[in-house]
Scaffold this motif. Structure first.
Motif, short mmCIF file in Angstrom:
data_model
loop_
_atom_site.label_atom_id
_atom_site.label_comp_id
_atom_site.label_asym_id
_atom_site.label_seq_id
_atom_site.Cartn_x
_atom_site.Cartn_y
_atom_site.Cartn_z
N SER A 257 -1.17 2.69 -3.20
CA SER A 257 -0.63 2.46 -4.55
C SER A 257 -1.78 2.17 -5.50
CB SER A 257 0.33 1.28 -4.52
OG SER A 257 -0.36 0.13 -4.06
N GLU A 258 -1.75 2.90 -6.66
CA GLU A 258 -2.80 2.72 -7.65
C GLU A 258 -2.50 1.49 -8.49
OE1 GLU A 258 -3.10 6.27 -9.89
OE2 GLU A 258 -3.67 7.54 -8.19
N LEU A 271 2.40 3.57 -16.62
CA LEU A 271 3.84 3.70 -16.49
C LEU A 271 4.20 4.54 -15.27
CD1 LEU A 271 6.60 3.11 -17.73
CD2 LEU A 271 6.38 5.19 -19.12
N LEU A 272 3.40 5.60 -15.01
CA LEU A 272 3.65 6.44 -13.85
C LEU A 272 3.41 5.67 -12.55
CD1 LEU A 272 4.35 9.26 -12.74
CD2 LEU A 272 1.91 9.86 -12.95
N ASN A 273 2.35 4.87 -12.56
CA ASN A 273 2.05 4.08 -11.34
C ASN A 273 3.15 3.06 -11.05
OD1 ASN A 273 -0.36 5.47 -10.99
ND2 ASN A 273 -1.58 3.91 -12.12
N VAL A 274 3.67 2.44 -12.09
CA VAL A 274 4.75 1.47 -11.88
C VAL A 274 5.99 2.19 -11.36
CG1 VAL A 274 6.31 -0.12 -13.05
CG2 VAL A 274 3.88 -0.14 -13.60
N TRP A 275 6.26 3.38 -11.91
CA TRP A 275 7.42 4.12 -11.42
C TRP A 275 7.28 4.50 -9.96
CZ3 TRP A 275 12.21 5.28 -12.25
CH2 TRP A 275 12.78 6.37 -11.62
N SER A 277 5.51 3.01 -7.68
CA SER A 277 5.62 1.81 -6.80
C SER A 277 7.07 1.39 -6.61
CB SER A 277 4.81 0.66 -7.38
OG SER A 277 5.33 0.27 -8.66
N LEU A 278 7.86 1.57 -7.66
CA LEU A 278 9.27 1.23 -7.52
C LEU A 278 10.00 2.23 -6.64
CD1 LEU A 278 10.13 0.17 -11.21
CD2 LEU A 278 9.89 -1.31 -9.22
N VAL A 279 9.65 3.50 -6.77
CA VAL A 279 10.33 4.52 -5.99
C VAL A 279 9.93 4.45 -4.52
CG1 VAL A 279 10.57 7.03 -5.66
CG2 VAL A 279 10.67 6.06 -7.97
N ASP A 280 8.64 4.14 -4.27
CA ASP A 280 8.16 4.10 -2.88
C ASP A 280 8.83 2.99 -2.07
OD1 ASP A 280 6.54 6.23 -3.33
OD2 ASP A 280 4.71 5.05 -3.67
N ASP A 281 9.36 1.97 -2.77
CA ASP A 281 10.04 0.92 -2.02
C ASP A 281 11.39 1.39 -1.47
OD1 ASP A 281 7.98 -0.80 -2.48
OD2 ASP A 281 8.89 -1.72 -4.25
N PHE A 282 11.95 2.43 -2.06
CA PHE A 282 13.26 2.91 -1.62
C PHE A 282 13.17 4.27 -0.92
CE2 PHE A 282 13.93 0.18 -5.28
CZ PHE A 282 14.89 -0.70 -4.80
N ILE A 283 12.31 5.14 -1.38
CA ILE A 283 12.20 6.49 -0.83
C ILE A 283 10.73 6.72 -0.49
CG2 ILE A 283 12.51 8.96 -1.28
CD1 ILE A 283 14.62 8.18 -3.38
N ARG A 284 10.48 7.23 0.77
CA ARG A 284 9.12 7.47 1.22
C ARG A 284 9.05 8.89 1.78
NH1 ARG A 284 5.64 3.20 4.72
NH2 ARG A 284 3.59 4.20 4.46
N ILE A 285 8.10 9.64 1.30
CA ILE A 285 7.89 11.03 1.72
C ILE A 285 6.53 11.10 2.38
CG2 ILE A 285 7.73 13.44 1.00
CD1 ILE A 285 9.47 12.69 -1.40
N GLU A 286 6.48 11.62 3.64
CA GLU A 286 5.23 11.73 4.38
C GLU A 286 4.91 13.20 4.58
OE1 GLU A 286 5.62 9.68 8.02
OE2 GLU A 286 5.86 7.68 7.13
N TYR A 287 3.61 13.51 4.45
CA TYR A 287 3.13 14.86 4.63
C TYR A 287 2.16 14.87 5.80
CZ TYR A 287 4.92 15.45 -0.13
OH TYR A 287 5.71 15.46 -1.23
N ARG A 288 2.43 15.72 6.83
CA ARG A 288 1.60 15.78 8.03
C ARG A 288 1.11 17.22 8.19
NH1 ARG A 288 2.04 11.34 11.37
NH2 ARG A 288 3.74 9.90 10.86
N ASP A 289 -0.22 17.30 8.48
CA ASP A 289 -0.82 18.61 8.72
C ASP A 289 -1.09 18.85 10.20
OD1 ASP A 289 -0.84 18.98 6.00
OD2 ASP A 289 -2.86 18.14 5.76
N GLU A 290 -0.85 17.81 11.07
CA GLU A 290 -1.12 17.90 12.49
C GLU A 290 0.19 17.69 13.27
OE1 GLU A 290 -3.99 14.97 13.40
OE2 GLU A 290 -5.62 15.92 12.25
N PRO A 291 0.21 18.09 14.58
CA PRO A 291 1.42 17.85 15.37
C PRO A 291 1.67 16.35 15.54
CG PRO A 291 0.03 19.51 16.40
CD PRO A 291 -0.78 18.93 15.29
N VAL A 292 2.90 15.96 15.43
CA VAL A 292 3.27 14.54 15.51
C VAL A 292 3.46 14.15 16.99
CG1 VAL A 292 4.96 12.78 14.86
CG2 VAL A 292 4.37 14.65 13.28
#
Length: 397
Positions: A257-258, A271-275, A277-292
């Motif tokens: 978080s910035e 304003l974008l950073n605050v938004w 941080s608020l969204v990340d508390d409820f919705i989290r999106i992960e991006y993976r480039d390697e096998p999990v």
């Protein structure tokens, strides 16, 4: 009294002389009256003196008679009083003597009865003593016969029971060594058996003592590592397995978080950073480039820890049974599971592995002798000295 009566006897002799002198004087000198008066005066003075002396003597005689009469009266009175007292004392003494005589007579009769009873009891005792004496003589004859038989037996000595005690101690040492694996107690029992044989002071038991010393040396050369101590150390490791840090897969992308700046010109970015941080508390999106890599479930973690515990418990059983091969294999299996599933850089895990490595290098094998050399020799000695005499019991006599 004779002296007092002498003046009375001399007085009549002097009176005729005085009368004759007076008559002669009157005849011859009648006219001389003046000279006759002084002579009469002179003759009356001795008469008066003799009369006074007579009265004095008479008075003394009366006093003596009175004193003698008083003394006689006093003596008679005292004699009567004394006689009365003597009579009363004689009567009391007679009464007491009569009582004592009656008491003595009663006691004498009682004593005679007791003596007669005692004589009867003594006669009974004498009869019983005669019977007992006959029995004792019979038993003495039997005892002499038994002693004669005992003296014919060979190898009988009072201290031979120490050989039986030494044999018992050696047998107990064998049980402690083979059943309980207690070498320390076995060595102590063998030492006590040697002390029993030493107290005999018999050179014939020296070969047996040499065999006991050989057994003691053989047991002292056995591996001194305590299996119980190794088993307790493994039990302590079993209780630490649940505290080991297990490996979990790392996330491919990490979101940061910035921070919001203080500049007013960056109000849009702030304003974008605050938004975000608020969204990340409820919705989290992960991006993976390697096998999990799949994460271990709670059941799999529990199974991994239980496998380590089982391996350590098998090592415990192998240590108590002195099975070196099974002991090492169980510890290697536990080490392999820890290397695959746990974080080796963790201090708890590294310390756990180090303890396992030390226990693996511990030699728990023990080459316990299968027999004691002194046992057979003691049995032979016991058969030759003790059992042949005492083992047969009354039949040996």
């Amino acid at each position: 009294m004779a002296d007092q009566q002498q003046p009375n006897q001399e007085q009549p002799k002097q009176l005729p002389d005085a009368a004759s002198s007076k008559a002669s004087a009157a005849k011859t000198a009648a006219p001389k009256s003046t000279s006759a008066k002084p002579e009469s005066a002179d003759s009356s003075s001795p008469k008066t003196a003799k009369t006074g002396l007579l009265w004095l003597v008479t008075l003394l005689n009366l006093l003596l008679l009175g004193g003698a009469a008083y003394g006689g009266y006093w003596y008679f009175n005292q004699h009567s009083v004394t006689q009365t007292k003597l009579d009363s004392l004689r009567s009391e003494l007679n009464n007491e003597l009569g009582q004592k005589h009656s008491q003595i007579a009663s006691k004498a009769s009682t004593l005679e009865q007791q003596l007669s009873a005692q004589a009867a009891a003594t006669q009974d005792v004498l009869d019983g003593e005669a019977a007992q004496q006959a029995t004792v003589e019979q038993l003495e004859n039997q005892l002499q016969g038994a002693l004669a038989q005992i003296q014919e037996l060979d190898g009988r000595r009072p201290t031979d029971w120490l050989i039986a005690e030494a044999d018992y101690l050696v047998r107990m040492a064998g049980r402690k060594m083979w059943l309980e694996k207690d070498l320390r107690t076995a060595i102590m029992l063998l030492g006590n058996a040697d002390q029993r044989l030493k107290s005999l002071a018999d050179p014939s038991v020296l070969p047996v003592r040499a065999l006991i010393a050989q057994d003691i040396q053989a047991l002292q050369q056995v591996n001194p590592v305590s299996e119980v101590s190794v088993a307790l150390a493994l039990d302590g490791l079993v209780k630490q397995v649940d505290k080991l840090a297990i490996i979990t897969p790392k996330e491919a992308n990490e979101f940061t978080s910035e921070a919001v700046s203080d500049s007013a010109s960056d109000w849009k970015q702030n304003l974008l950073n605050v938004w975000r941080s608020l969204v990340d508390d409820f919705i989290r999106i992960e991006y993976r480039d390697e096998p999990v890599e799949p994460m271990m479930t709670a059941q799999q973690e529990w199974l991994s820890r239980e496998q380590i515990k089982l391996a350590l418990q098998q090592a415990q059983a192998a240590a108590l049974a002195s099975e070196q091969t099974l002991y090492e294999a169980s510890i290697e299996r536990a080490t392999a599971i820890i290397s695959d599933d746990y974080i080796l850089s963790n201090s708890d895990v590294s310390g756990f592995q180090s303890a396992l490595s030390q226990l693996k290098n511990t030699d728990i094998s023990k080459a316990i002798p299968t027999e004691l050399s002194s046992q057979a020799a003691l049995e032979s000695l016991l058969d030759s000295r003790v059992k042949r005499v005492f083992g047969e019991g009354a039949s040996a006599l």
